[in-house]
Design a protein around this motif. Structure first.
Motif, PDB file in Angstrom:
ATOM      1  N   LEU A  34      16.091 -51.998 -28.867  1.00  0.00           N
ATOM      2  CA  LEU A  34      16.304 -50.730 -29.567  1.00  0.00           C
ATOM      3  C   LEU A  34      15.042 -50.289 -30.301  1.00  0.00           C
ATOM      4  N   GLY A  35      14.423 -51.202 -31.044  1.00  0.00           N
ATOM      5  CA  GLY A  35      13.212 -50.863 -31.801  1.00  0.00           C
ATOM      6  C   GLY A  35      12.088 -50.388 -30.893  1.00  0.00           C
ATOM      7  N   ALA A  36      11.912 -51.074 -29.789  1.00  0.00           N
ATOM      8  CA  ALA A  36      10.835 -50.727 -28.855  1.00  0.00           C
ATOM      9  C   ALA A  36      11.109 -49.392 -28.167  1.00  0.00           C
ATOM     10  N   SER A  37      12.359 -49.117 -27.887  1.00  0.00           N
ATOM     11  CA  SER A  37      12.714 -47.844 -27.235  1.00  0.00           C
ATOM     12  C   SER A  37      12.536 -46.691 -28.199  1.00  0.00           C
ATOM     13  N   GLN A  38      12.996 -46.878 -29.410  1.00  0.00           N
ATOM     14  CA  GLN A  38      12.894 -45.813 -30.408  1.00  0.00           C
ATOM     15  C   GLN A  38      11.437 -45.448 -30.666  1.00  0.00           C
ATOM     16  N   ALA A  39      10.550 -46.456 -30.668  1.00  0.00           N
ATOM     17  CA  ALA A  39       9.133 -46.205 -30.943  1.00  0.00           C
ATOM     18  C   ALA A  39       8.360 -45.824 -29.678  1.00  0.00           C
ATOM     19  N   ASP A  40       9.065 -45.593 -28.586  1.00  0.00           N
ATOM     20  CA  ASP A  40       8.463 -45.089 -27.338  1.00  0.00           C
ATOM     21  C   ASP A  40       7.414 -46.023 -26.748  1.00  0.00           C
ATOM     22  N   PHE A  41       7.656 -47.316 -26.844  1.00  0.00           N
ATOM     23  CA  PHE A  41       6.791 -48.279 -26.151  1.00  0.00           C
ATOM     24  C   PHE A  41       7.121 -48.299 -24.656  1.00  0.00           C
ATOM     25  N   VAL A  42       6.132 -48.573 -23.818  1.00  0.00           N
ATOM     26  CA  VAL A  42       6.431 -49.080 -22.487  1.00  0.00           C
ATOM     27  C   VAL A  42       6.989 -50.487 -22.691  1.00  0.00           C
ATOM     28  N   ILE A  43       8.025 -50.836 -21.948  1.00  0.00           N
ATOM     29  CA  ILE A  43       8.644 -52.154 -22.123  1.00  0.00           C
ATOM     30  C   ILE A  43       8.573 -52.919 -20.807  1.00  0.00           C
ATOM     31  N   CYS A  44       8.179 -54.173 -20.911  1.00  0.00           N
ATOM     32  CA  CYS A  44       8.162 -55.044 -19.742  1.00  0.00           C
ATOM     33  C   CYS A  44       9.158 -56.169 -20.001  1.00  0.00           C
ATOM     34  N   LEU A  45      10.129 -56.317 -19.110  1.00  0.00           N
ATOM     35  CA  LEU A  45      11.164 -57.330 -19.298  1.00  0.00           C
ATOM     36  C   LEU A  45      10.891 -58.564 -18.443  1.00  0.00           C
ATOM     37  N   TYR A  46      10.865 -59.716 -19.107  1.00  0.00           N
ATOM     38  CA  TYR A  46      10.779 -61.001 -18.414  1.00  0.00           C
ATOM     39  C   TYR A  46      12.186 -61.584 -18.339  1.00  0.00           C
ATOM     40  N   ASN A  47      12.407 -62.454 -17.391  1.00  0.00           N
ATOM     41  CA  ASN A  47      13.718 -63.096 -17.229  1.00  0.00           C
ATOM     42  C   ASN A  47      14.858 -62.072 -17.271  1.00  0.00           C
ATOM     43  N   PRO A  48      14.802 -61.043 -16.433  1.00  0.00           N
ATOM     44  CA  PRO A  48      15.783 -59.970 -16.536  1.00  0.00           C
ATOM     45  C   PRO A  48      17.180 -60.377 -16.068  1.00  0.00           C
ATOM     46  N   SER A  49      17.286 -61.490 -15.402  1.00  0.00           N
ATOM     47  CA  SER A  49      18.579 -61.854 -14.839  1.00  0.00           C
ATOM     48  C   SER A  49      18.611 -63.337 -14.521  1.00  0.00           C
ATOM     49  N   SER A  50      19.803 -63.872 -14.403  1.00  0.00           N
ATOM     50  CA  SER A  50      19.992 -65.222 -13.890  1.00  0.00           C
ATOM     51  C   SER A  50      21.443 -65.299 -13.452  1.00  0.00           C
ATOM     52  N   LYS A  51      21.831 -66.409 -12.883  1.00  0.00           N
ATOM     53  CA  LYS A  51      23.224 -66.520 -12.421  1.00  0.00           C
ATOM     54  C   LYS A  51      24.208 -66.252 -13.550  1.00  0.00           C
ATOM     55  N   LYS A  52      23.904 -66.840 -14.711  1.00  0.00           N
ATOM     56  CA  LYS A  52      24.834 -66.692 -15.841  1.00  0.00           C
ATOM     57  C   LYS A  52      24.697 -65.340 -16.529  1.00  0.00           C
ATOM     58  N   ARG A  53      23.564 -64.650 -16.297  1.00  0.00           N
ATOM     59  CA  ARG A  53      23.301 -63.425 -17.051  1.00  0.00           C
ATOM     60  C   ARG A  53      23.163 -62.227 -16.101  1.00  0.00           C
ATOM     61  N   HIS A  54      24.028 -62.158 -15.092  1.00  0.00           N
ATOM     62  CA  HIS A  54      23.840 -61.161 -14.038  1.00  0.00           C
ATOM     63  C   HIS A  54      23.937 -59.723 -14.542  1.00  0.00           C
ATOM     64  N   ASP A  55      24.586 -59.499 -15.703  1.00  0.00           N
ATOM     65  CA  ASP A  55      24.743 -58.116 -16.179  1.00  0.00           C
ATOM     66  C   ASP A  55      23.816 -57.780 -17.353  1.00  0.00           C
ATOM     67  N   TYR A  56      22.863 -58.654 -17.643  1.00  0.00           N
ATOM     68  CA  TYR A  56      22.005 -58.427 -18.821  1.00  0.00           C
ATOM     69  C   TYR A  56      21.092 -57.221 -18.651  1.00  0.00           C
ATOM     70  N   LEU A  57      20.583 -56.997 -17.452  1.00  0.00           N
ATOM     71  CA  LEU A  57      19.701 -55.849 -17.253  1.00  0.00           C
ATOM     72  C   LEU A  57      20.485 -54.552 -17.483  1.00  0.00           C
ATOM     73  N   LYS A  58      21.688 -54.520 -17.007  1.00  0.00           N
ATOM     74  CA  LYS A  58      22.543 -53.338 -17.228  1.00  0.00           C
ATOM     75  C   LYS A  58      22.761 -53.114 -18.727  1.00  0.00           C
ATOM     76  N   LYS A  59      23.093 -54.176 -19.442  1.00  0.00           N
ATOM     77  CA  LYS A  59      23.274 -54.081 -20.903  1.00  0.00           C
ATOM     78  C   LYS A  59      21.986 -53.583 -21.569  1.00  0.00           C
ATOM     79  N   ALA A  60      20.854 -54.121 -21.135  1.00  0.00           N
ATOM     80  CA  ALA A  60      19.563 -53.729 -21.720  1.00  0.00           C
ATOM     81  C   ALA A  60      19.279 -52.252 -21.450  1.00  0.00           C
ATOM     82  N   CYS A  61      19.565 -51.799 -20.235  1.00  0.00           N
ATOM     83  CA  CYS A  61      19.319 -50.385 -19.894  1.00  0.00           C
ATOM     84  C   CYS A  61      20.195 -49.472 -20.753  1.00  0.00           C
TER      85      CYS A  61
END
Lengths: 243, 243
Positions: free
Chosen positions: B148-175
């Motif tokens: 949220l902080g990075a989006s509000q301040a208009d940073f370009v954001i680079c996501l590492y570890n965007p997904s895994s078997k246990k976290r298959h919906d994390y990218l959706k949540k992040a978006c």
């Protein structure tokens, strides 16, 4: 098709270039860059044609690269650090719209954030932000919003362009903003002349950083709430739970 | 004094290693790392002793490195990308407190953010943040605050570890979180298998990214308000004023 490599040469030392960047420069007829960076690589690429343009003439430098490529030469446009981090890669794509017959290949390098981190210890490790304090092309309000947003969200922050002749008090201003959310005792570090002659570093608190004079060859690191000093090194743990 | 190099090997291709990292591995008696990374470099360093430990055994891997160094061997601990970006450098200093007779030298490398950026075009260029979506060692609330902080301040954001078997919906949540401040039309990109066999990338909108399934070998880039698509490349301008 003519080709331009846009290559990051790393912090400055030849042995911090990647093999891919070295190969690109070896394959090139012309190597173009800001004077200081061309001087850093010159001795390692004998027999090449070198062309330089001064600071603030970045668009001219891009046009020069495309015009040379159009003559059928293979060109390398070099940047310090990584070509895609405050480097020429973006502007090359923008100017390149006028040169659809020239192919671009970006070659990444070690940027000051990670090169400097290696000197200080392990200050980044976890989530971090890069923020440039130069307001030449960015309104100061935007920079301020980023300093505040990044501090509030407890990012490690790495500052590029922390100072210049005209902006001698910007680091102080930035520290005051970050101290709205970060403790004055936050562990910080500065690194100067990364990978070049005179390389050095210092670890200090955010409060001390506020009153430290740095120059344009310095990269500044502000820790997160977990960052600590360990035997003179600045170290951020990997996580917020005990491993 | 015994010595351990903690070296980033870059995204994976041998020619994206720095000369310094290659020299360190050549000077070492033992090369230690996570199995996948050791397999990436093995063929280029014949005659070396290789030791591996599986994922999630990072502390064991550090102890192993120090114990080998104590036997008088020169050791390289290797990490993919940069050793100081979600790498082993921090933990090595922490474990190293128990081994004051062993010297550490960190050798930086090309991290996925800049290696992947080169494939996509020039998505970073200006201020940006790295955020890992893995909540293995970081509470999700902290990750959320950073998105949220990075989006509000208009940073370009680079996501590492965007997904895994246990976290298959994390990218959706992040978006969904980032779309509170970033337009659904924000230009985004994904890069997979950077510098390795099967390397590829795609440029899309944030709205499309939300419904894209990625795996753990993918690095994700979310542009700032100025990021655009130029001839299929993701490009962030250098500044907010016209150059």
């Amino acid at each position: 098709m003519s080709k331009i490599y846009v290559a990051g040469i790393g912090p400055g030392a030849y042995d911090q270039m990647t093999g891919k960047a070295i190969r690109a420069l070896n394959e090139s007829d012309v190597i173009i860059g800001y004077t200081v960076y061309v001087d850093l690589v010159k001795e390692h690429f004998p027999g090449k044609e070198f062309m330089t343009t001064p600071m603030k003439k970045e668009v001219d430098r891009c046009v020069l690269a495309f015009e040379e490529a159009r003559k059928g030469k293979t060109v390398s446009m070099i940047c310090s650090g990584d070509a895609g981090v405050y480097g020429m890669a973006g502007l090359m794509y923008e100017v390149g719209v006028n040169y659809p017959d020239v192919e671009l290949e970006i070659i990444s390098g070690v940027t000051a954030a990670t090169g400097g981190a290696a000197v200080l210890g392990a200050p980044l490790i976890h989530d971090f932000c890069l923020i440039s304090l130069s307001d030449l092309l960015t309104p100061w309000e935007k920079i301020e919003a980023r300093l505040l947003g990044a501090s509030q969200a407890d990012f490690v922050i790495c500052l590029y362009n922390p100072s210049s002749k005209k902006r001698h008090d910007y680091l102080k201003k930035a520290c005051d903003l970050m101290m709205r959310y970060k403790s004055p005792e936050t562990v910080c570090g500065i690194v100067y002349h990364i990978g070049r002659e005179g390389e050095g570093s210092r670890v200090m608190t955010l409060k001390e950083l506020r009153d430290t004079q740095v120059d344009m060859f310095t990269t500044v690191f502000i820790g997160n709430s977990q960052t600590k000093e360990l035997n003179g090194k600045m170290v951020t743990p990997r996580g917020y739970r005990n491993v």
